[in-house]
Design an enzyme around this catalytic site. Structure first.
Site, PDB file in Angstrom:
ATOM      1  N   CYS A  17      -2.149  -3.427   3.142  1.00 66.06           N
ATOM      2  CA  CYS A  17      -3.220  -4.382   2.854  1.00 66.06           C
ATOM      3  C   CYS A  17      -2.803  -5.722   3.442  1.00 66.06           C
ATOM      4  O   CYS A  17      -1.635  -6.090   3.374  1.00 66.06           O
ATOM      5  CB  CYS A  17      -3.429  -4.519   1.347  1.00 66.06           C
TER       6      CYS A  17
ATOM      7  N   HIS B 126       4.512  13.980   6.124  1.00 66.09           N
ATOM      8  CA  HIS B 126       4.373  15.427   5.895  1.00 66.09           C
ATOM      9  C   HIS B 126       5.084  16.137   7.039  1.00 66.09           C
ATOM     10  O   HIS B 126       4.836  15.812   8.205  1.00 66.09           O
ATOM     11  CB  HIS B 126       2.903  15.859   5.899  1.00 66.09           C
TER      12      HIS B 126
ATOM     13  N   SER C 242       0.825  -1.213   0.000  1.00 63.90           N
ATOM     14  CA  SER C 242       0.000   0.000   0.000  1.00 63.90           C
ATOM     15  C   SER C 242       0.856   1.258   0.000  1.00 63.90           C
ATOM     16  O   SER C 242       1.408   1.605  -1.021  1.00 63.90           O
ATOM     17  CB  SER C 242      -1.058   0.028   1.105  1.00 63.90           C
TER      18      SER C 242
END
Length: 127
Positions: free
Chosen positions: A88, A73, A68
């Site tokens: 996943c 950030h 995935s």
């Protein structure tokens, strides 16, 4: 489609400022951490934001995983970071690997305050 989504909001990051402002070193660290956790990186995208009146610009680093994604950030002017790890678990349980990846990033940023959340995704509703 079942998976595990881990998030963390970090404040008071005591890491070297370069981890909050330099796109390439951060992206390279992320890819190494992905491999060390036993996950498979398939691509990466990084973006540096310009400085503002509040201080140096931050970075967004995304590593696409076969399982995935990882997304980081940074807000250097606040010494803050948000982390997003999603795996996943359809072909196998990658939960421990996701936790290991998040732990490596938490260690890197060395925050004084950490708020973590865990969400199981894709579980069919019962009823």
């Amino acid at each position: 489609m079942q998976g595990l989504h881990l998030t963390a909001d970090l404040h008071g990051c005591r890491c070297a400022m370069e981890w909050l402002t330099e796109a390439d070193p951060l992206a390279e660290y992320c890819v190494r951490a992905v491999h060390a956790a036993g996950l498979q990186a398939v691509a990466r995208v990084v973006h540096s934001f310009p400085a503002t009146e509040q201080g140096p610009g931050g970075v967004t680093a995304t590593v696409l995983l076969a399982e995935s994604h990882l997304c980081v950030h940074t807000w250097p002017e606040q010494r803050a970071v948000t982390l997003d790890v999603y795996v996943c678990n359809l072909g196998g349980d990658h939960s421990a690997k996701a936790h290991a990846l998040l732990a490596a990033l938490l260690e890197l940023f060395d925050a004084t305050q950490v708020q973590q959340h865990q969400l199981l995704r894709g579980t069919p509703p019962q009823g």
